[in-house]
Design a protein around this motif. Structure first.
Motif, PDB file in Angstrom:
ATOM      1  N   TRP A 264     -16.957  20.407  -4.363  1.00  0.00           N
ATOM      2  CA  TRP A 264     -18.293  20.167  -4.917  1.00  0.00           C
ATOM      3  C   TRP A 264     -18.756  18.754  -4.599  1.00  0.00           C
ATOM      4  O   TRP A 264     -19.835  18.541  -4.035  1.00  0.00           O
ATOM      5  CB  TRP A 264     -18.216  20.409  -6.422  1.00  0.00           C
ATOM      6  CG  TRP A 264     -19.457  20.199  -7.218  1.00  0.00           C
ATOM      7  CD1 TRP A 264     -20.729  20.073  -6.751  1.00  0.00           C
ATOM      8  CD2 TRP A 264     -19.538  20.112  -8.647  1.00  0.00           C
ATOM      9  NE1 TRP A 264     -21.606  19.895  -7.803  1.00  0.00           N
ATOM     10  CE2 TRP A 264     -20.899  19.930  -8.964  1.00  0.00           C
ATOM     11  CE3 TRP A 264     -18.598  20.181  -9.674  1.00  0.00           C
ATOM     12  CZ2 TRP A 264     -21.334  19.804 -10.290  1.00  0.00           C
ATOM     13  CZ3 TRP A 264     -19.027  20.069 -10.985  1.00  0.00           C
ATOM     14  CH2 TRP A 264     -20.381  19.880 -11.278  1.00  0.00           C
ATOM     15  N   THR A 265     -17.917  17.775  -4.918  1.00  0.00           N
ATOM     16  CA  THR A 265     -18.333  16.389  -4.740  1.00  0.00           C
ATOM     17  C   THR A 265     -18.317  15.958  -3.273  1.00  0.00           C
ATOM     18  O   THR A 265     -19.192  15.234  -2.816  1.00  0.00           O
ATOM     19  CB  THR A 265     -17.466  15.451  -5.605  1.00  0.00           C
ATOM     20  OG1 THR A 265     -17.998  14.148  -5.560  1.00  0.00           O
ATOM     21  CG2 THR A 265     -16.015  15.409  -5.148  1.00  0.00           C
ATOM     22  N   VAL A 266     -17.326  16.427  -2.497  1.00  0.00           N
ATOM     23  CA  VAL A 266     -17.265  16.048  -1.078  1.00  0.00           C
ATOM     24  C   VAL A 266     -18.436  16.634  -0.308  1.00  0.00           C
ATOM     25  O   VAL A 266     -19.084  15.942   0.495  1.00  0.00           O
ATOM     26  CB  VAL A 266     -15.921  16.487  -0.460  1.00  0.00           C
ATOM     27  CG1 VAL A 266     -15.963  16.344   1.066  1.00  0.00           C
ATOM     28  CG2 VAL A 266     -14.777  15.661  -1.025  1.00  0.00           C
ATOM     29  N   SER A 267     -18.737  17.904  -0.523  1.00  0.00           N
ATOM     30  CA  SER A 267     -19.858  18.519   0.194  1.00  0.00           C
ATOM     31  C   SER A 267     -21.176  17.845  -0.179  1.00  0.00           C
ATOM     32  O   SER A 267     -22.034  17.596   0.688  1.00  0.00           O
ATOM     33  CB  SER A 267     -19.929  20.024  -0.104  1.00  0.00           C
ATOM     34  OG  SER A 267     -20.129  20.271  -1.496  1.00  0.00           O
ATOM     35  N   LEU A 268     -21.328  17.507  -1.455  1.00  0.00           N
ATOM     36  CA  LEU A 268     -22.565  16.872  -1.889  1.00  0.00           C
ATOM     37  C   LEU A 268     -22.740  15.498  -1.251  1.00  0.00           C
ATOM     38  O   LEU A 268     -23.801  15.194  -0.684  1.00  0.00           O
ATOM     39  CB  LEU A 268     -22.566  16.743  -3.420  1.00  0.00           C
ATOM     40  CG  LEU A 268     -23.750  15.989  -4.035  1.00  0.00           C
ATOM     41  CD1 LEU A 268     -25.057  16.726  -3.764  1.00  0.00           C
ATOM     42  CD2 LEU A 268     -23.550  15.813  -5.529  1.00  0.00           C
ATOM     43  N   TYR A 269     -21.687  14.691  -1.293  1.00  0.00           N
ATOM     44  CA  TYR A 269     -21.853  13.304  -0.855  1.00  0.00           C
ATOM     45  C   TYR A 269     -21.736  13.128   0.655  1.00  0.00           C
ATOM     46  O   TYR A 269     -22.230  12.139   1.191  1.00  0.00           O
ATOM     47  CB  TYR A 269     -20.870  12.400  -1.602  1.00  0.00           C
ATOM     48  CG  TYR A 269     -21.275  12.257  -3.043  1.00  0.00           C
ATOM     49  CD1 TYR A 269     -22.400  11.530  -3.392  1.00  0.00           C
ATOM     50  CD2 TYR A 269     -20.576  12.903  -4.054  1.00  0.00           C
ATOM     51  CE1 TYR A 269     -22.809  11.429  -4.712  1.00  0.00           C
ATOM     52  CE2 TYR A 269     -20.972  12.803  -5.376  1.00  0.00           C
ATOM     53  CZ  TYR A 269     -22.091  12.063  -5.695  1.00  0.00           C
ATOM     54  OH  TYR A 269     -22.491  11.973  -7.001  1.00  0.00           O
TER      55      TYR A 269
ATOM     56  N   TYR B 256     -13.113  15.146 -13.833  1.00  0.00           N
ATOM     57  CA  TYR B 256     -14.282  15.044 -12.958  1.00  0.00           C
ATOM     58  C   TYR B 256     -14.396  13.635 -12.366  1.00  0.00           C
ATOM     59  O   TYR B 256     -14.662  13.465 -11.173  1.00  0.00           O
ATOM     60  CB  TYR B 256     -15.546  15.397 -13.735  1.00  0.00           C
ATOM     61  CG  TYR B 256     -16.792  15.460 -12.887  1.00  0.00           C
ATOM     62  CD1 TYR B 256     -17.270  16.677 -12.423  1.00  0.00           C
ATOM     63  CD2 TYR B 256     -17.497  14.306 -12.546  1.00  0.00           C
ATOM     64  CE1 TYR B 256     -18.410  16.745 -11.640  1.00  0.00           C
ATOM     65  CE2 TYR B 256     -18.634  14.358 -11.768  1.00  0.00           C
ATOM     66  CZ  TYR B 256     -19.092  15.585 -11.324  1.00  0.00           C
ATOM     67  OH  TYR B 256     -20.218  15.637 -10.540  1.00  0.00           O
TER      68      TYR B 256
ATOM     69  N   ASN C 273     -14.349  12.539  -8.389  1.00  0.00           N
ATOM     70  CA  ASN C 273     -15.509  11.873  -7.806  1.00  0.00           C
ATOM     71  C   ASN C 273     -15.142  10.512  -7.228  1.00  0.00           C
ATOM     72  O   ASN C 273     -15.611  10.133  -6.159  1.00  0.00           O
ATOM     73  CB  ASN C 273     -16.607  11.715  -8.857  1.00  0.00           C
ATOM     74  CG  ASN C 273     -17.618  12.824  -8.791  1.00  0.00           C
ATOM     75  OD1 ASN C 273     -18.610  12.727  -8.098  1.00  0.00           O
ATOM     76  ND2 ASN C 273     -17.338  13.913  -9.493  1.00  0.00           N
TER      77      ASN C 273
ATOM     78  N   GLY D  58     -15.274  11.941  -3.756  1.00  0.00           N
ATOM     79  CA  GLY D  58     -16.720  12.013  -3.618  1.00  0.00           C
ATOM     80  C   GLY D  58     -17.381  10.684  -3.352  1.00  0.00           C
ATOM     81  O   GLY D  58     -18.067  10.500  -2.350  1.00  0.00           O
TER      82      GLY D  58
ATOM     83  N   ALA E 114     -16.654   9.358  -0.156  1.00  0.00           N
ATOM     84  CA  ALA E 114     -16.838  10.295   0.954  1.00  0.00           C
ATOM     85  C   ALA E 114     -17.627   9.678   2.115  1.00  0.00           C
ATOM     86  O   ALA E 114     -17.215   9.814   3.276  1.00  0.00           O
ATOM     87  CB  ALA E 114     -17.519  11.580   0.461  1.00  0.00           C
TER      88      ALA E 114
END
Length: 440
Positions: free
Chosen positions: A262-267, A385, A389, A393, A396
Motif C-alpha cells: 500500500w505505502t510503497v505503491s503510493l509513494y 502502520y 511507512n 513508504g 520509497a
C-alpha cells in the motif's frame, strides 16, 4: 442500574449499541466530519512537500549537483516518515487512554508549527548548511504529528460506523488523506503553471505551506473539539470486561506486512513518479503534476467504492486482487513508459494506478482496525502502520533514486514495488476474514 454496570453485564459486544443509542445522528456526523476535515488539512501540508521536491531541492541545497540535491530533499522527506513511529507510539498510547477525540485535537497545532517552520526557512544561499538542517527538523515535527493522526482517525471512524459499514467508514480516513494530497498536488500544479521555474525556487514553493499553516491549526482544532468521543472506546473503558491477554506484537507485524505494498505503491507511483517522468520521460513539471492530480482524484473517488464493496464481499479477496495487480503490472508499465516516452501513457499509468491503489486505501483501514481489540487499537495499529511507512513508504522515493543510481537502470523502482507486493500477499494470506464479525 448505571450505564456502565449495565454495559458490563451485557458484555462488550453489545456495549457500543448501548452508547450509540444515546447519540444523535448530528453527533455522529460531527464526529465523522471532524476526522475527515482535520485529516485533509494535516495531509495537505505533509504531502505537498513531495510535489514541490524539485523546487525545494534547488532552494535548500547547494547548486551544482541535481542528483545530490534531489537525494537530500527526498532524504528529508523520508525522515518525516522516520519520526512517525515515535508519534504513533506517543499518540497511539494517548488515544487508547485519553480518547481518540482528545488526541486528534492535540496533534493539529503540531502539524501547523512544523509547516510554518518549513515555509519560513531561509534558502541555502542565505544561511548555508542550516537550511537543510532546519528542513529536516520541520519534517521530523510534521512526521511526529502525522504519526499520531492515522491510527486515531481510523479507529475513530471505524468505531463510529453502523453495522455492516466499517469498510465504508474506514475508507473516509483515506479519502480525506488522499483528498489532502490531492489539494497539495493541485496547489503545486497551479503554482508551477502560474509561476516561472526560478520564481518557484525563489519563493513560490513556500506559498502552499504558508496557506496550510494558517488554516490547519485553528480550523482543524475547532472542528475536532466540537466532536464526540467514540462510543466503542467509552464502552471498552467503562465496561467491566476481562483484559485481552494476547501479545500485540504478532498483530502489529501483520499490520506492517499489510501496509507494505500500500505505502510503497503510493509513494513510488503517485508521489515520486512526477519527479521520475520529468527526468526520464521528458514531461514538463506542470504536465506531470496535473496527471498526478488526476490520479489522486480518481483514487479519492475509488476509495469509498472499494471500502463499501469490502463490506459485502470481504476484505481478503479485494486485498489479494490489489497485491496481484502490483506483482504483475509494474515492470511492463515502467518498461513501456521508458521505451515510448509517451505523455499519454504516463497519464494512463497515473490515472489507473490511482484506482488500483484505492483498493488498499479503501479496504485496509477497516482490515487494520479489525486486527486489534479496542483497548490497544490505536497504539499498535499506529505502530505497525508507522513502521511500515517509515521503512518502506517514506523512504520509497529515496530508495527508488538510490536503486537507479546503484543499478544504472531506471526500471529498478518497479522491482521495489513488486517485492513489496509479494510480501503483502503473504501477509494477507495469514489474516482471518473479519468483515462480518463484530469489533472486539
Amino acid at each position: 442500574m448505571s450505564m456502565g454496570n449495565e454495559i458490563g453485564a451485557q458484555g462488550l459486544s453489545s456495549a457500543p449499541n448501548a452508547y450509540a443509542g444515546a447519540r444523535t445522528r448530528a453527533q455522529s456526523m460531527r464526529a465523522v466530519r471532524a476526522a475527515i476535515v482535520g485529516n485533509v488539512l494535516e495531509w495537505f501540508d505533509f504531502a505537498t512537500y513531495a510535489f514541490l521536491a524539485t523546487s525545494i531541492s534547488k532552494s535548500m541545497f547547494p547548486a551544482g549537483d541535481d542528483f545530490v540535491a534531489m537525494l537530500g530533499t527526498f532524504g528529508a522527506y523520508g525522515l518525516g516518515f522516520a519520526s512517525r513511529p515515535l508519534g504513533a507510539i506517543v499518540f497511539g498510547w494517548l488515544g487508547d487512554r485519553k480518547g481518540r477525540k482528545w488526541t486528534l485535537s492535540f496533534v493539529m497545532p503540531l502539524m501547523a508549527l512544523g509547516t510554518l517552520l518549513m515555509a519560513l526557512i531561509p534558502s541555502y544561499a542565505s544561511i548555508g548548511i542550516l537550511a537543510p538542517i532546519l528542513l529536516v527538523l520541520a519534517r521530523l515535527l510534521q512526521g511526529f504529528s502525522v504519526g499520531g493522526e492515522l491510527g486515531n482517525a481510523i479507529a475513530f471512524l471505524v468505531e463510529w460506523a453502523p453495522k455492516g459499514k466499517r469498510g465504508l467508514y474506514g475508507s473516509f480516513q483515506q479519502c480525506s488523506t488522499i483528498g489532502g494530497s490531492l489539494l497539495g498536488s493541485g496547489a503545486a500544479a497551479l503554482m508551477s503553471t502560474w509561476i516561472s521555474p526560478q520564481g518557484m525556487v525563489d519563493w513560490g514553493w513556500r506559498v502552499p505551506f504558508i496557506a496550510g499553516a494558517l488554516i490547519i491549526g485553528p480550523i482543524g482544532w475547532y472542528i475536532r473539539r466540537k466532536s464526540e468521543e467514540s462510543p466503542l472506546f467509552e464502552a471498552a473503558h467503562d465496561a467491566a470486561v476481562e483484559p485481552d491477554t494476547r501479545s500485540p506484537l504478532p498483530m502489529a507485524l501483520q499490520a506492517c506486512g499489510l501496509v507494505m505494498v500500500w505505502t510503497v505503491s503510493l509513494y513510488v507511483i503517485l508521489n515520486y513518479l512526477p519527479s521520475f517522468v520529468q527526468k526520464y520521460v521528458g514531461l514538463s513539471a506542470s504536465a506531470s503534476l496535473w496527471w498526478n492530480t488526476g490520479g489522486l482524484l480518481l483514487m479519492t473517488l475509488a476509495i469509498p467504492f472499494w471500502g463499501a464493496l469490502s463490506d459485502k464481499v470481504g476484505r481478503k479477496p479485494l486485498l489479494l486482487l490489489g497485491c496481484l495487480a502490483f506483482i504483475v503490472l509494474p515492470y511492463p508499465l515502467f518498461a513501456w513508459m521508458l521505451a515510448t516516452k509517451s505523455a499519454l501513457l504516463v497519464a494512463v499509468i497515473q490515472l489507473g494506478s490511482g484506482i488500483l491503489i484505492g483498493i488498499f486505501s479503501g479496504v485496509a483501514p477497516a482490515a487494520l482496525s479489525e486486527i486489534f481489540p479496542t483497548k490497544m487499537r490505536t497504539t499498535w495499529m499506529s505502530i505497525g502502520y508507522g513502521i511500515a511507512n517509515a521503512i518502506f513508504g517514506g523512504f520509497a522515493p529515496f530508495i527508488a533514486i538510490w536503486l537507479i543510481k546503484a543499478t544504472g537502470s531506471p526500471l529498478s523502482p518497479a522491482f521495489y514495488v513488486i517485492v513489496a507486493a509479494v510480501m503483502s500477499t503473504i501477509t494477507v494470506l495469514t489474516l482471518k476474514e473479519t468483515a462480518h464479525k463484530p469489533l472486539l
